[in-house]
Motif scaffolding. Structure first.
Motif, PDB file in Angstrom:
ATOM      1  N   VAL A  81       4.720  18.878-100.607  1.00  0.00           N
ATOM      2  CA  VAL A  81       3.450  19.338-101.178  1.00  0.00           C
ATOM      3  C   VAL A  81       2.396  19.257-100.071  1.00  0.00           C
ATOM      4  O   VAL A  81       1.827  18.209 -99.809  1.00  0.00           O
ATOM      5  N   TYR A  87      -0.997  16.245-102.807  1.00  0.00           N
ATOM      6  CA  TYR A  87       0.116  15.423-102.332  1.00  0.00           C
ATOM      7  C   TYR A  87       0.012  14.035-102.943  1.00  0.00           C
ATOM      8  O   TYR A  87      -1.059  13.596-103.361  1.00  0.00           O
ATOM      9  N   GLU A 241       0.514  22.823-107.269  1.00  0.00           N
ATOM     10  CA  GLU A 241       1.475  21.906-106.665  1.00  0.00           C
ATOM     11  C   GLU A 241       2.841  22.551-106.470  1.00  0.00           C
ATOM     12  O   GLU A 241       3.550  22.230-105.514  1.00  0.00           O
ATOM     13  N   ARG A 247       3.784  25.048-100.629  1.00  0.00           N
ATOM     14  CA  ARG A 247       5.142  24.586-100.335  1.00  0.00           C
ATOM     15  C   ARG A 247       5.863  25.461 -99.311  1.00  0.00           C
ATOM     16  O   ARG A 247       6.837  25.015 -98.697  1.00  0.00           O
TER      17      ARG A 247
END
Length: 613
Positions: A81, A87, A241, A247
């Motif tokens: 993340v 994160y 996320e 990502r």
């Protein structure tokens, strides 16, 4: 204490607090550890150094370009993340280090500073009387896609964490202190009224309800981070996320940009338009390495550095590894044992303490603390590189550390006495079998911990508690599963073994306040809230008053023991002799030294990592 999930606060490049480009020491000769058992030494007279330097400069002729090879010790696949607002663990923090960028830095007293002297992307102006902070972005700072970094990106970071759909862990007391943030978070306003952008979008003035005593500290209440609005604003907040934008194709404004991400490695390439100058190397690779393979990997010259060397394997590298310098420093970190005492109320953004929880009796918790021979444990498992912790504040914070507190020294008789007095009777003859709960039923306690350590360590906990009649069974989970269960208050958890890197602000609200999702024990009491408030009170602007408030909080917290500390630790890093310069991540006040140690200025002195002196 400010976050940093598991072992580290988020480190960033320009402020020279890189979790990656950190540590340093002498020129490659091995150093002998000076650690020794200290159980009979008063806390205030103990030393917490094992004799290593904290930086290294290697001489030689640099090659042109090259690629840095960095090992990341972890037993778990990383979550990946790459978002400052989303994160959660130290591994992702480490992976973001090369690409993230830093708005501000800190001086030698961990106070926030900015501007050209410190090589930061922004400057800071504080007006305590007006309760405002103005952050101004420097010209020429760009995201990795070439778009300019603006103060609107700082506003966007505030909006993400404050959004009603945000389910991360960073919305808490600090951000609630921003004027208009609670109204925005509750869906009563479309904007955060306390954030005012300049006409050119290069400055933002943040207005606070209170200017708390810690707000000049790094990580002390000023949320000085940016997220790329143009890159993320079309992604629903509750989808960020899991999105490709963080990502697969994350954006930062640091010296390196992400080229590719896999389960075992992250590859970066130099960002030639980095505002402090193009990096001297072509790129870098961060590769996952199991702790069992780290020494052999270094011996064969696979890595330029590995930070956070496994301390339970210290004997295998304490005499040094040819071609490497060992660097070390006492970390702003502690290991702890936590007790589940309630649940997190996501709707209200606060903990729900349960006074009837299985572990609610503080005498039970304190007995478990006294039953552990930590001084023996640090010698047996960590070869003297860790130290029995006596408070929830590492001694690196010398101003606030209460050296008069002895913590929980090993005392089985006292542990048994506490349990007897609390009504936990033995099921048979005293000292035989296990104890019963207060209702006369078998007392069974479940502990969870992370995989990675020698299982004999967990057996040590289990057997120590069995010696005072407590039936404790443990389950080992990989890191991501462990923190998911702890964060989500998974059913059946009574005890958990964790660790915190507390950054550079010791204020405990972020880890133990009633509005912090990181308050994993879910503990709250009126007296504790008052002590927390006192640390941040108007009177606490006086250093002597604030120091006394910290001392009182440490005394109370150790008496209540919703969490008790186990160890303080040394951070050890091995750096190859082909790396031109390296400094540890805990060293504030670097000033212009970023020109030597900044990640963008590191050069390589050979084509491959060296395996001989």
């Amino acid at each position: 204490m400010k976050l940093s999930k598991k072992h580290a606060f988020l480190a960033t490049t320009a402020s020279l607090t890189l979790l990656l480009a950190a540590c340093g020491a002498g020129g490659g000769a091995s150093q002998e550890s000076t650690a020794e058992v200290q159980e009979d030494v008063p806390v205030g007279e103990r030393g917490y150094s094992i004799g290593y330097e904290d930086h290294v400069i290697n001489e030689g002729d640099p090659i042109e370009g090259g690629e840095l090879q960095v090992g990341v010790v972890t037993e778990s696949a990383w979550k990946g993340v790459f978002s400052i607002t989303h994160y959660q663990d130290s591994v992702d923090s480490t992976l973001m280090g090369p690409m993230l960028g830093s708005l501000l830095a800190e001086d030698e007293n961990y106070q926030l500073v900015g501007g050209e002297e410190y090589g930061t992307a922004a400057d800071i102006e504080i007006d305590e009387e007006a309760k405002t902070v103005t952050l101004t972005v420097r010209d020429g700072v760009t995201w990795h896609d070439g778009e300019p970094l603006t103060a609107n990106d700082i506003v966007f970071a505030h909006e993400l964490v404050g959004h009603p759909d945000y389910r991360g862990v960073r919305y808490g007391d600090d951000l609630m202190n921003v004027v208009g943030m609670e109204e925005y978070h509750n869906g009563e306003a479309d904007t955060i009224s306390g954030l005012t952008l300049s006409d050119d979008n290069m400055s933002v003035t943040i207005e606070y309800k209170e200017f708390n005593p810690n707000m000049r500290s790094s990580g002390g209440g000023i949320y000085a981070y940016a997220e790329p609005r143009h890159h993320l604003e079309d992604v629903p907040v509750d989808k960020i996320e899991a999105s490709d934008e963080v990502r697969v194709n994350p954006l930062g404004f640091g010296p390196f940009k992400v080229k590719s991400i896999s389960d075992t490695a992250v590859q970066y390439e130099a960002y030639d338009d980095y505002y402090l100058g193009a990096p001297k190397v072509d790129g870098m690779v961060l590769s996952r390495i199991s702790k069992n393979n780290v020494v052999s990997s270094l011996s064969s010259g696979q890595f330029d550095w590995v930070r956070g060397m496994p301390l339970d394997m210290y004997e295998s590298y304490q005499d040094g590894i040819p071609g490497y310098t060992t660097l070390g420093h006492l970390d702003n970190y502690y290991g702890y044992t936590g007790f589940k005492l309630g649940e997190w109320n996501a709707d209200e953004g606060k903990v729900n303490y349960n006074p009837d929880a299985k572990m609610a009796d503080k005498n039970l918790r304190k007995a478990m603390a006294h039953a552990l021979n930590i001084d023996e444990m640090v010698q047996s498992f960590y070869h003297g590189t860790r130290f029995r912790a006596t408070t929830m504040l590492p001694p690196t914070f010398a101003q606030y550390f209460n050296e008069d507190i002895e913590g929980f020294p090993y005392d089985v008789d006292k542990a048994n006495q506490l349990l007897d007095e609390a009504g936990y009777e033995w099921e048979g003859e005293p000292g035989e079998g296990y104890r019963l709960d207060k209702d006369g039923n078998p007392l069974k306690i479940k502990m969870i911990a992370m995989t990675g350590a020698d299982e004999s360590l967990f057996l040590f906990y289990q057997q120590s508690w069995a010696a005072i009649g407590l039936d404790v069974q443990y389950e080992l989970l990989e890191m991501n599963a462990f923190y998911d269960d702890v964060l989500n208050d998974a059913e059946g958890i009574d005890v958990f073994l964790g660790a915190w890197g507390v950054g550079h602000d010791p204020t405990p609200h972020g880890l133990y306040g009633p509005h912090s999702a990181f308050n994993y024990s879910r503990y709250e009491s009126e007296e504790h809230n008052e002590l927390l408030a006192d640390i941040q009170s108007a009177e606490a602007h006086d250093l002597e008053y604030r120091t006394e408030a910290f001392h009182k909080w440490q005394e109370f917290f150790m008496e209540e023991a919703p969490v008790f500390p186990t160890v303080w630790t040394t951070n050890l890093t091995l750096v190859n002799n082909r790396v031109s310069a390296y400094v540890h991540s805990n060293k504030p006040g670097m000033g212009k030294e970023y020109e030597t140690y900044g990640l963008h200025n590191i050069e390589l002195l050979a084509d491959q990592p060296m395996t001989t002196e």
